[in-house]
Design a protein around this motif. Structure first.
Motif, PDB file in Angstrom:
ATOM      1  N   GLY A  39      40.591  47.026  38.516  1.00 36.22           N
ATOM      2  CA  GLY A  39      41.109  45.673  38.291  1.00 36.22           C
ATOM      3  C   GLY A  39      40.856  45.212  36.864  1.00 36.22           C
ATOM      4  O   GLY A  39      40.483  46.006  35.994  1.00 36.22           O
ATOM      5  N   PHE A  40      41.043  43.946  36.654  1.00 34.92           N
ATOM      6  CA  PHE A  40      40.957  43.363  35.308  1.00 34.92           C
ATOM      7  C   PHE A  40      39.546  43.528  34.715  1.00 34.92           C
ATOM      8  O   PHE A  40      39.332  44.327  33.801  1.00 34.92           O
ATOM      9  CB  PHE A  40      41.393  41.894  35.404  1.00 34.92           C
ATOM     10  CG  PHE A  40      41.106  41.054  34.205  1.00 34.92           C
ATOM     11  CD1 PHE A  40      41.426  41.487  32.927  1.00 34.92           C
ATOM     12  CD2 PHE A  40      40.522  39.792  34.357  1.00 34.92           C
ATOM     13  CE1 PHE A  40      41.179  40.683  31.811  1.00 34.92           C
ATOM     14  CE2 PHE A  40      40.280  38.985  33.265  1.00 34.92           C
ATOM     15  CZ  PHE A  40      40.583  39.430  31.992  1.00 34.92           C
ATOM     16  N   ILE A  41      38.585  42.808  35.262  1.00 35.67           N
ATOM     17  CA  ILE A  41      37.233  42.855  34.677  1.00 35.67           C
ATOM     18  C   ILE A  41      36.603  44.233  34.923  1.00 35.67           C
ATOM     19  O   ILE A  41      35.988  44.823  34.028  1.00 35.67           O
ATOM     20  CB  ILE A  41      36.341  41.737  35.277  1.00 35.67           C
ATOM     21  CG1 ILE A  41      36.966  40.366  35.018  1.00 35.67           C
ATOM     22  CG2 ILE A  41      34.938  41.800  34.682  1.00 35.67           C
ATOM     23  CD1 ILE A  41      36.325  39.216  35.775  1.00 35.67           C
ATOM     24  N   GLY A  42      36.805  44.748  36.132  1.00 36.78           N
ATOM     25  CA  GLY A  42      36.207  46.039  36.490  1.00 36.78           C
ATOM     26  C   GLY A  42      36.585  47.142  35.520  1.00 36.78           C
ATOM     27  O   GLY A  42      35.742  47.986  35.167  1.00 36.78           O
ATOM     28  N   TYR A  88      47.522  45.358  44.926  1.00 35.14           N
ATOM     29  CA  TYR A  88      48.473  44.937  43.882  1.00 35.14           C
ATOM     30  C   TYR A  88      47.751  44.700  42.545  1.00 35.14           C
ATOM     31  O   TYR A  88      48.332  44.853  41.473  1.00 35.14           O
ATOM     32  CB  TYR A  88      49.217  43.656  44.328  1.00 35.14           C
ATOM     33  CG  TYR A  88      48.353  42.425  44.163  1.00 35.14           C
ATOM     34  CD1 TYR A  88      48.402  41.676  42.997  1.00 35.14           C
ATOM     35  CD2 TYR A  88      47.426  42.044  45.142  1.00 35.14           C
ATOM     36  CE1 TYR A  88      47.567  40.584  42.809  1.00 35.14           C
ATOM     37  CE2 TYR A  88      46.590  40.967  44.968  1.00 35.14           C
ATOM     38  CZ  TYR A  88      46.666  40.241  43.797  1.00 35.14           C
ATOM     39  OH  TYR A  88      45.827  39.184  43.597  1.00 35.14           O
ATOM     40  N   ALA A  89      46.449  44.322  42.617  1.00 33.50           N
ATOM     41  CA  ALA A  89      45.715  43.958  41.388  1.00 33.50           C
ATOM     42  C   ALA A  89      45.033  45.152  40.727  1.00 33.50           C
ATOM     43  O   ALA A  89      44.541  45.038  39.609  1.00 33.50           O
ATOM     44  CB  ALA A  89      44.670  42.889  41.706  1.00 33.50           C
ATOM     45  N   GLY A  90      44.988  46.269  41.411  1.00 31.91           N
ATOM     46  CA  GLY A  90      44.297  47.437  40.861  1.00 31.91           C
ATOM     47  C   GLY A  90      45.302  48.390  40.232  1.00 31.91           C
ATOM     48  O   GLY A  90      46.373  48.628  40.783  1.00 31.91           O
ATOM     49  N   ALA A 112      37.290  42.526  44.898  1.00 36.10           N
ATOM     50  CA  ALA A 112      37.498  41.252  45.592  1.00 36.10           C
ATOM     51  C   ALA A 112      38.979  40.901  45.556  1.00 36.10           C
ATOM     52  O   ALA A 112      39.731  41.401  44.715  1.00 36.10           O
ATOM     53  CB  ALA A 112      36.699  40.137  44.909  1.00 36.10           C
ATOM     54  N   GLU A 113      39.363  40.049  46.481  1.00 36.28           N
ATOM     55  CA  GLU A 113      40.599  39.298  46.312  1.00 36.28           C
ATOM     56  C   GLU A 113      40.210  38.147  45.392  1.00 36.28           C
ATOM     57  O   GLU A 113      39.227  37.449  45.653  1.00 36.28           O
ATOM     58  CB  GLU A 113      41.096  38.767  47.662  1.00 36.28           C
ATOM     59  CG  GLU A 113      41.648  39.841  48.582  1.00 36.28           C
ATOM     60  CD  GLU A 113      42.961  40.431  48.079  1.00 36.28           C
ATOM     61  OE1 GLU A 113      43.632  39.807  47.240  1.00 36.28           O
ATOM     62  OE2 GLU A 113      43.311  41.540  48.517  1.00 36.28           O
ATOM     63  N   SER A 114      40.972  37.951  44.312  1.00 30.91           N
ATOM     64  CA  SER A 114      40.451  37.084  43.244  1.00 30.91           C
ATOM     65  C   SER A 114      41.329  35.896  42.863  1.00 30.91           C
ATOM     66  O   SER A 114      40.959  35.151  41.962  1.00 30.91           O
ATOM     67  CB  SER A 114      40.195  37.939  41.998  1.00 30.91           C
ATOM     68  OG  SER A 114      41.425  38.373  41.446  1.00 30.91           O
ATOM     69  N   HIS A 115      42.469  35.717  43.532  1.00 30.60           N
ATOM     70  CA  HIS A 115      43.358  34.656  43.046  1.00 30.60           C
ATOM     71  C   HIS A 115      43.417  33.466  44.007  1.00 30.60           C
ATOM     72  O   HIS A 115      43.800  33.613  45.172  1.00 30.60           O
ATOM     73  CB  HIS A 115      44.758  35.235  42.825  1.00 30.60           C
ATOM     74  CG  HIS A 115      45.706  34.274  42.166  1.00 30.60           C
ATOM     75  ND1 HIS A 115      45.328  33.428  41.154  1.00 30.60           N
ATOM     76  CD2 HIS A 115      47.011  34.018  42.384  1.00 30.60           C
ATOM     77  CE1 HIS A 115      46.363  32.695  40.774  1.00 30.60           C
ATOM     78  NE2 HIS A 115      47.392  33.033  41.512  1.00 30.60           N
TER      79      HIS A 115
END
Ligand code: NAD
Ligand code: TYD
Length: 350
Positions: free
Chosen positions: A13-16, A40-42, A86-89
């Motif tokens: 993901g973004f931060i990861g 979808y975020a990864g 995580a689910e983050s949004h």
């Protein structure tokens, strides 16, 4: 910590992805395992530059799959965990809260249990590092800052699920002596962020000359931190943080949404060589987000005083770097905004 194995969850993901890259590059003696379900975020494109590194392994898997996670810990005996998956949004959590409970609460529980039984309560030299958000503290009025002792008061299903996972991590520390550390960070921005969050969504819309949907009156305030500064803080807390402690991480950088959007428009016009003011005309005020928190702002003096961390990138510079990255990575943007993104966008901003 020679040859120790470190599990990073949510590393695609973004931060990861910034954390994984930093650890793989900086610590050749660690074996870094990136566990990600590739929702979808990864996106493994975030990590192409390090995918062949000898100290790096990617594992596709879901933290809510208990059997799989237990086997994984039995096989690899991870000494340390950095848990970002995580689910983050927030907007998605309003549409589908249960998905957030599953990943953020139950997924965290499954990891905690697997970590606990893997080491059979013999935790010397082990660590469970839980990455969380300032949103657990709820909302501030126009003054004040969140400190580590601010009471939890989450308002969205996202923040409630993160708050719950934080409580479980702390409870496992108290009850079973599980060695943990938690950080609660403010809003991140930078390269590789999925274009559903404010900054990359608006960059993408400006590129395409689409409306910029500002929620409510735009007078909501967030404290923005460049993602690489967050990765530096995570590295520091991982190595020097005191077990059982929480550290707040923030940018000392508050912006009202509307002021941030105006700065973004100005910088985008310059980069795209468009007429001054042309992106500003895309700003559109839309229906507010339900339960929208007015203001988040972090007092990051504990991590500053105890561990010597402070942000290194000033906002105007970080935003410019971010814009440049999105403009020179249009394939990345096109790939992540094809398919399911279109359906999400239409539903959210119909
Ligand atoms: P993100 O949505 O970009 O990435 C989340 C990653 O987790 C994705 O790669 C996704 O595939 C993976 N994932 C989701 N569900 C999973 C599951 N069930 N099993 C395995 N992997 C799964 O999120 P982000 O913005 O990088 O945030 C990472 C962490 O940092 C989250 O815990 C978030 O709460 C926290 N955080 C984010 C911010 C921010 O501004 N983005 C600020 C503070 C804290
Ligand atoms: P977001 O990036 O979703 O982060 P968070 O809700 O976790 O703070 O949103 C940042 C701010 O921008 C928040 O006040 C909501 C606002 N916002 C908009 O005004 N329009 C949008 O389309 C989005 C996604 C966010």
């Amino acid at each position: 910590m020679k040859n120790k194995s470190v599990l990073i969850t949510g590393g695609a993901g973004f931060i990861g992805s910034h954390v994984v890259r930093r650890f793989v590059d900086k610590y050749p003696d660690y074996r870094i395992f990136n566990l990600d379900a590739l929702t979808y975020a990864g996106n493994l494109e975030n990590l192409v530059d390090i995918e062949d590194a000898s100290n790096y392994t990617f594992i596709k898997g879901d933290i809510t799959d208990e059997k799989f996670i237990n086997n994984l810990f039995e096989t690899h005996k991870f000494d340390k965990v950095i848990h970002l998956a995580a689910e983050s949004h927030v907007d998605r959590s309003i549409e589908d809260p249960l998905a957030f409970v599953k990943t953020n609460v139950i997924g965290t529980m499954i990891l905690l249990n697997a970590f606990k039984s893997c080491w059979n309560d013999r935790f010397e030299g082990k660590l469970f590092y839980h990455i969380s958000t300032d949103e657990v503290y709820g909302t501030l009025g126009t003054t004040g800052l969140f400190t580590e002792t601010t009471s939890y008061d989450p308002n969205s299903p996202y923040s409630a699920s993160k708050a719950s996972s934080d409580h479980f991590v702390r409870a496992y520390g108290e009850t079973y002596g599980l060695p943990f550390v938690i950080t609660n960070c403010s809003n991140n921005y930078g390269q590789n962020q999925f274009p559903e969050k404010l900054i990359p969504l608006f960059i993408n819309n400006i590129i395409q000359r689409k409306p910029l949907p500002v929620y409510g009156d735009g007078n909501y305030t967030r404290d923005w931190l460049y993602v690489k500064d967050h990765a530096i803080a995570i590295d520091l807390v991982f190595h020097k943080g005191k077990q059982g402690e929480t550290y707040n991480i923030g940018g000392f950088n508050e912006w009202k949404n509307i002021d941030l959007v105006k700065l973004l428009c100005q910088q985008m016009d310059l980069k795209l060589k468009r007429e001054k003011g042309s992106s500003l005309s895309l700003i559109t005020y839309v229906k507010d987000r339900p339960g929208h928190d007015l203001r988040y702002a972090i007092d990051a003096s504990k991590i500053k005083d105890e561990l010597g961390w402070k942000p290194s990138v000033i906002f105007e510079e970080g935003l410019e770097k971010t814009i440049e990255w999105y403009l020179s990575n249009d394939d990345w943007l096109k790939n992540v905004t094809s398919g399911a993104y279109k359906a999400y966008y239409e539903k959210q901003y119909q």
